[in-house]
Scaffold this active site. Structure first.
Site, PDB file in Angstrom:
ATOM      1  N   LYS A  22       8.317  39.123  29.230  1.00 19.75           N
ATOM      2  CA  LYS A  22       7.694  39.177  27.892  1.00 19.75           C
ATOM      3  C   LYS A  22       7.479  37.777  27.334  1.00 19.75           C
ATOM      4  O   LYS A  22       6.409  37.458  26.829  1.00 19.75           O
ATOM      5  CB  LYS A  22       8.599  39.972  26.941  1.00 19.75           C
ATOM      6  CG  LYS A  22       8.215  39.839  25.480  1.00 19.75           C
ATOM      7  CD  LYS A  22       9.101  40.637  24.570  1.00 19.75           C
ATOM      8  CE  LYS A  22      10.360  39.946  24.122  1.00 19.75           C
ATOM      9  NZ  LYS A  22      10.153  38.917  23.078  1.00 19.75           N
ATOM     10  N   ASN A  23       8.512  36.934  27.427  1.00 19.37           N
ATOM     11  CA  ASN A  23       8.422  35.620  26.800  1.00 19.37           C
ATOM     12  C   ASN A  23       7.536  34.650  27.575  1.00 19.37           C
ATOM     13  O   ASN A  23       7.259  33.550  27.092  1.00 19.37           O
ATOM     14  CB  ASN A  23       9.820  35.015  26.604  1.00 19.37           C
ATOM     15  CG  ASN A  23      10.558  35.709  25.466  1.00 19.37           C
ATOM     16  OD1 ASN A  23       9.982  36.531  24.758  1.00 19.37           O
ATOM     17  ND2 ASN A  23      11.830  35.367  25.308  1.00 19.37           N
ATOM     18  N   ARG A  94       7.261  36.963  15.591  1.00 19.24           N
ATOM     19  CA  ARG A  94       7.223  35.519  15.372  1.00 19.24           C
ATOM     20  C   ARG A  94       6.380  34.772  16.393  1.00 19.24           C
ATOM     21  O   ARG A  94       5.787  33.744  16.089  1.00 19.24           O
ATOM     22  CB  ARG A  94       8.638  34.949  15.477  1.00 19.24           C
ATOM     23  CG  ARG A  94       9.508  35.165  14.311  1.00 19.24           C
ATOM     24  CD  ARG A  94      10.830  34.526  14.613  1.00 19.24           C
ATOM     25  NE  ARG A  94      10.639  33.179  15.103  1.00 19.24           N
ATOM     26  CZ  ARG A  94      10.498  32.118  14.345  1.00 19.24           C
ATOM     27  NH1 ARG A  94      10.560  32.213  13.059  1.00 19.24           N
ATOM     28  NH2 ARG A  94      10.318  30.928  14.889  1.00 19.24           N
ATOM     29  N   CYS A 118      14.076  36.180  10.306  1.00 16.74           N
ATOM     30  CA  CYS A 118      14.112  37.400  11.099  1.00 16.74           C
ATOM     31  C   CYS A 118      15.566  37.812  11.199  1.00 16.74           C
ATOM     32  O   CYS A 118      16.439  37.146  10.654  1.00 16.74           O
ATOM     33  CB  CYS A 118      13.508  37.181  12.474  1.00 16.74           C
ATOM     34  SG  CYS A 118      14.513  36.142  13.511  1.00 16.74           S
ATOM     35  N   ARG A 123      15.107  30.601  11.569  1.00 19.19           N
ATOM     36  CA  ARG A 123      14.093  30.241  12.564  1.00 19.19           C
ATOM     37  C   ARG A 123      12.877  29.518  11.982  1.00 19.19           C
ATOM     38  O   ARG A 123      11.767  30.051  11.948  1.00 19.19           O
ATOM     39  CB  ARG A 123      13.651  31.484  13.339  1.00 19.19           C
ATOM     40  CG  ARG A 123      14.795  32.093  14.107  1.00 19.19           C
ATOM     41  CD  ARG A 123      14.397  33.309  14.865  1.00 19.19           C
ATOM     42  NE  ARG A 123      13.779  33.013  16.146  1.00 19.19           N
ATOM     43  CZ  ARG A 123      13.483  33.945  17.046  1.00 19.19           C
ATOM     44  NH1 ARG A 123      13.727  35.197  16.811  1.00 19.19           N
ATOM     45  NH2 ARG A 123      12.934  33.614  18.188  1.00 19.19           N
ATOM     46  N   ASP A 307      19.491  34.918  24.610  1.00 17.85           N
ATOM     47  CA  ASP A 307      18.950  36.274  24.774  1.00 17.85           C
ATOM     48  C   ASP A 307      19.811  37.151  25.688  1.00 17.85           C
ATOM     49  O   ASP A 307      19.520  38.340  25.855  1.00 17.85           O
ATOM     50  CB  ASP A 307      17.512  36.221  25.329  1.00 17.85           C
ATOM     51  CG  ASP A 307      16.514  35.766  24.277  1.00 17.85           C
ATOM     52  OD1 ASP A 307      16.889  35.672  23.102  1.00 17.85           O
ATOM     53  OD2 ASP A 307      15.348  35.511  24.644  1.00 17.85           O
ATOM     54  N   ILE A 329      22.501  28.683  19.315  1.00 16.80           N
ATOM     55  CA  ILE A 329      21.042  28.620  19.079  1.00 16.80           C
ATOM     56  C   ILE A 329      20.653  29.303  17.765  1.00 16.80           C
ATOM     57  O   ILE A 329      19.888  28.756  16.974  1.00 16.80           O
ATOM     58  CB  ILE A 329      20.253  29.279  20.245  1.00 16.80           C
ATOM     59  CG1 ILE A 329      20.742  28.771  21.608  1.00 16.80           C
ATOM     60  CG2 ILE A 329      18.747  29.076  20.073  1.00 16.80           C
ATOM     61  CD1 ILE A 329      20.316  27.387  22.004  1.00 16.80           C
ATOM     62  N   ARG A 399      10.174  46.740  21.857  1.00 14.84           N
ATOM     63  CA  ARG A 399       9.451  45.461  21.786  1.00 14.84           C
ATOM     64  C   ARG A 399       9.615  44.673  23.067  1.00 14.84           C
ATOM     65  O   ARG A 399       8.750  43.871  23.412  1.00 14.84           O
ATOM     66  CB  ARG A 399      10.000  44.615  20.629  1.00 14.84           C
ATOM     67  CG  ARG A 399       9.716  45.194  19.272  1.00 14.84           C
ATOM     68  CD  ARG A 399      10.142  44.223  18.212  1.00 14.84           C
ATOM     69  NE  ARG A 399       9.610  42.884  18.508  1.00 14.84           N
ATOM     70  CZ  ARG A 399       9.981  41.781  17.890  1.00 14.84           C
ATOM     71  NH1 ARG A 399      10.858  41.830  16.930  1.00 14.84           N
ATOM     72  NH2 ARG A 399       9.460  40.618  18.228  1.00 14.84           N
TER      73      ARG A 399
HETATM   74  C1  UD1 Z   1      12.182  31.718  22.115  1.00 18.22           C
HETATM   75  C2  UD1 Z   1      12.229  33.122  22.675  1.00 18.22           C
HETATM   76  C3  UD1 Z   1      13.476  33.847  22.195  1.00 18.22           C
HETATM   77  C4  UD1 Z   1      14.721  33.020  22.521  1.00 18.22           C
HETATM   78  C5  UD1 Z   1      14.577  31.595  22.019  1.00 18.22           C
HETATM   79  C6  UD1 Z   1      15.713  30.689  22.460  1.00 18.22           C
HETATM   80  C7  UD1 Z   1       9.905  33.705  22.957  1.00 18.22           C
HETATM   81  C8  UD1 Z   1       8.736  34.517  22.487  1.00 18.22           C
HETATM   82  N1  UD1 Z   1      11.035  33.831  22.246  1.00 18.22           N
HETATM   83  O1  UD1 Z   1      12.105  31.817  20.700  1.00 18.22           O
HETATM   84  O2  UD1 Z   1      13.531  35.114  22.829  1.00 18.22           O
HETATM   85  O3  UD1 Z   1      15.851  33.615  21.926  1.00 18.22           O
HETATM   86  O4  UD1 Z   1      13.353  31.019  22.518  1.00 18.22           O
HETATM   87  O5  UD1 Z   1      15.822  30.694  23.841  1.00 18.22           O
HETATM   88  O6  UD1 Z   1       9.821  32.994  23.941  1.00 18.22           O
HETATM   89  N2  UD1 Z   1      13.907  25.724  15.504  1.00 18.22           N
HETATM   90  C9  UD1 Z   1      13.733  24.924  14.399  1.00 18.22           C
HETATM   91  N3  UD1 Z   1      12.483  24.450  14.132  1.00 18.22           N
HETATM   92  C10 UD1 Z   1      11.391  24.776  14.905  1.00 18.22           C
HETATM   93  C11 UD1 Z   1      11.588  25.593  16.032  1.00 18.22           C
HETATM   94  C12 UD1 Z   1      12.848  26.060  16.303  1.00 18.22           C
HETATM   95  O7  UD1 Z   1      14.685  24.605  13.675  1.00 18.22           O
HETATM   96  O8  UD1 Z   1      10.279  24.333  14.585  1.00 18.22           O
HETATM   97  C13 UD1 Z   1      15.265  26.218  15.851  1.00 18.22           C
HETATM   98  C14 UD1 Z   1      15.390  27.735  15.823  1.00 18.22           C
HETATM   99  O9  UD1 Z   1      15.671  28.204  14.524  1.00 18.22           O
HETATM  100  C15 UD1 Z   1      16.542  27.935  16.781  1.00 18.22           C
HETATM  101  C16 UD1 Z   1      16.310  26.840  17.835  1.00 18.22           C
HETATM  102  O10 UD1 Z   1      15.493  25.877  17.199  1.00 18.22           O
HETATM  103  O11 UD1 Z   1      17.766  27.694  16.143  1.00 18.22           O
HETATM  104  C17 UD1 Z   1      15.644  27.289  19.112  1.00 18.22           C
HETATM  105  O12 UD1 Z   1      14.519  28.066  18.810  1.00 18.22           O
HETATM  106  P1  UD1 Z   1      13.262  28.160  19.774  1.00 18.22           P
HETATM  107  O13 UD1 Z   1      13.641  27.669  21.127  1.00 18.22           O
HETATM  108  O14 UD1 Z   1      12.096  27.541  19.109  1.00 18.22           O
HETATM  109  O15 UD1 Z   1      13.052  29.731  19.846  1.00 18.22           O
HETATM  110  P2  UD1 Z   1      11.689  30.547  19.829  1.00 18.22           P
HETATM  111  O16 UD1 Z   1      10.628  29.798  20.542  1.00 18.22           O
HETATM  112  O17 UD1 Z   1      11.433  31.048  18.459  1.00 18.22           O
END
Ligand code: UD1
Length: 420
Positions: A22-23, A94, A118, A123, A307, A329, A399
């Protein structure tokens, strides 16, 4: 609303097919915005999130056509006719935010609803925005929407991420393919889904080096073209069913799974007493004797994935001895704990860590799923529990997990979806 009923106590035995990730699929679909030509994706999983991303692309003018009856091969293409990603879609998923980079790179403008919080935490998306600003985009926040604009093309830049973000790496990687000049992404995420995206972009004509490392270098090109790409198998689905085999005391062959994508999950499973080996066509998982406690800390890949945390915790709740599970995370990712405790688990949360004291057995109960991975953790607990477990709010499950009941039932689980 659908519920899932499990009568526990049966060891799983048989084979489970692992679907496309999915991701990986979600950013790959967003990459369809980077060209007018057709992007053909195969091994597309059949999931609610994929349908949501399909709706979003349709909103932008990019129709997703099914190329086979099962809907596992999809093609995307067309001209971008609308650059707005509306709140109604973004708030349900998201990953919709991944259209921001491609829209800006292609059309010079994008209006994307801010995702907001969420279930698992705040996030933010600041890294996505700051990176695109470094590439020359300007943003305004208006009515909950981020309004982005570029004069001419995005400009290549050296972007150093202060911490690892999967989504920000993907957004900027996609944007950089069409930027003018060289972009270097430092401290980039290294998840297999990022490499999958980079390989697909390369097939579309992008020039990317450093794939699989934490530094990605992209030489921008004026246009990308058509490509065919097969999505990698889902490593989280793989790990989840590995935990199912382990918690039920059974043995399962995970067809299409790749051991080399599992990172630290393999080491921790082995430490807990699970035999996991690569075999032709997939991965074999067997519980050897009893399960042992193990400490885990979530980290970016190749560390232990956030995850997998909830599913692992369900498994550790019936392991011998104590385990410490630390979540680094997401700040609010222990919502499965009170539900597991309702089934007899002994888990205490202290800040970002949970102490799991293994119990000899769990007992079935009605429980509530709070998010996608938590849903599967409760199903795992149900497989091991004495008596009947009913997991409510399974829309979260749909999902991200395809045909869970069928896959588990085919291996001997007593599991059923109940309507209404
Ligand atoms: C993706 C995955 C999700 C997984 C996560 C971490 C997809 C669609 N989703 O989510 O399943 O749990 O990676 O492996 O691939 N953060 C910030 N600022 C930003 C971006 C992120 O502070 O601009 C923080 C987030 O709140 C979190 C951390 O960074 O604490 C990591 O998030 P991120 O790796 O970006 O996760 P997603 O891409 O949302």
């Amino acid at each position: 609303m659908d519920r899932i009923r499990i009568r526990g106590g049966r060891p799983l035995s048989g084979e489970i097919p692992i679907g496309g990730a999915k991701n990986a699929a979600l950013p790959l679909m967003a990459a369809g915005l980077l060209t007018d030509e057709r992007l053909v994706l195969s091994n597309v999983p059949r999931l609610a999130d994929i349908r949501t991303m399909g709706q979003l692309l349709a909103q932008h003018g990019i129709a997703a056509d099914k190329q086979d009856d099962a809907g596992r091969i999809m093609s995307f293409g067309g001209r971008i006719t609308n650059t707005e990603a509306p709140y109604d879609i973004v708030r349900t998923m998201r990953a919709s935010f991944l259209v921001l980079g491609p829209l800006l790179a292609r059309t010079g403008e994008a209006r994307v609803s801010l995702p907001g919080g969420c279930e698992i935490g705040a996030r933010p998306v600041d890294l996505h925005i700051k990176g695109l600003e470094q590439m020359g985009a300007r943003f305004d926040l208006e009515g909950g929407y981020i309004d982005g604009r570029v004069n001419g093309r995005l400009q290549g830049a050296r972007i150093v991420f202060p911490f690892v973000s999967v989504g920000a790496t993907e957004n900027l990687l996609m944007a950089a393919t069409l930027a003018e000049g060289r972009t270097v992404l430092v401290n980039a995420a290294r998840e297999p889904e990022i490499s999958d995206l980079a390989h697909c972009l390369t097939a579309m004509g992008a020039q990317i080096t450093g794939i699989g490392s934490d530094t990605l270098t992209i030489e921008g090109v004026p246009a990308l073209h058509a490509a065919d790409h097969a999505i990698i198998p889902d490593r989280i689905e793989t790990g989840s069913y590995a935990c199912a085999a382990a918690i039920s005391g059974g043995s399962v062959f995970l067809r299409h799974a790749r051991l080399d994508h599992l990172g630290a999950t393999v080491r921790v499973l082995r430490e807990a007493g699970v035999d996991i080996t690569e075999q032709p066509g997939g991965v074999m998982v067997k519980r050897l004797n009893g399960l042992h406690g193990a400490d885990v800390m979530t980290e970016p890949y190749p560390g232990f994935p956030t995850d997998m945390q909830a599913q692992f915790m369900a498994m550790l709740s019936v392991a011998e001895g104590a385990s410490m599970v630390t979540e680094t995370i997401f700040e609010n990712r222990f919502m499965h704990v009170p539900e597991l405790n309702r089934m007899g688990a002994r888990i205490n949360v202290h800040g970002s860590s949970a102490i799991v004291r293994g119990v000899p057995s769990l007992s079935g109960a009605p429980v509530m799923a709070s998010d996608l991975r938590a849903s599967l953790s409760l199903i795992l607990a149900g497989l091991a529990a004495k008596g009947e477990t009913v997991v409510n709010r399974v829309y979260h499950l749909d999902r991200g997990y395809e045909a869970v009941e069928q896959k588990l039932a085919a291996c001997g689980a007593d599991i059923q979806r109940l309507g209404g």
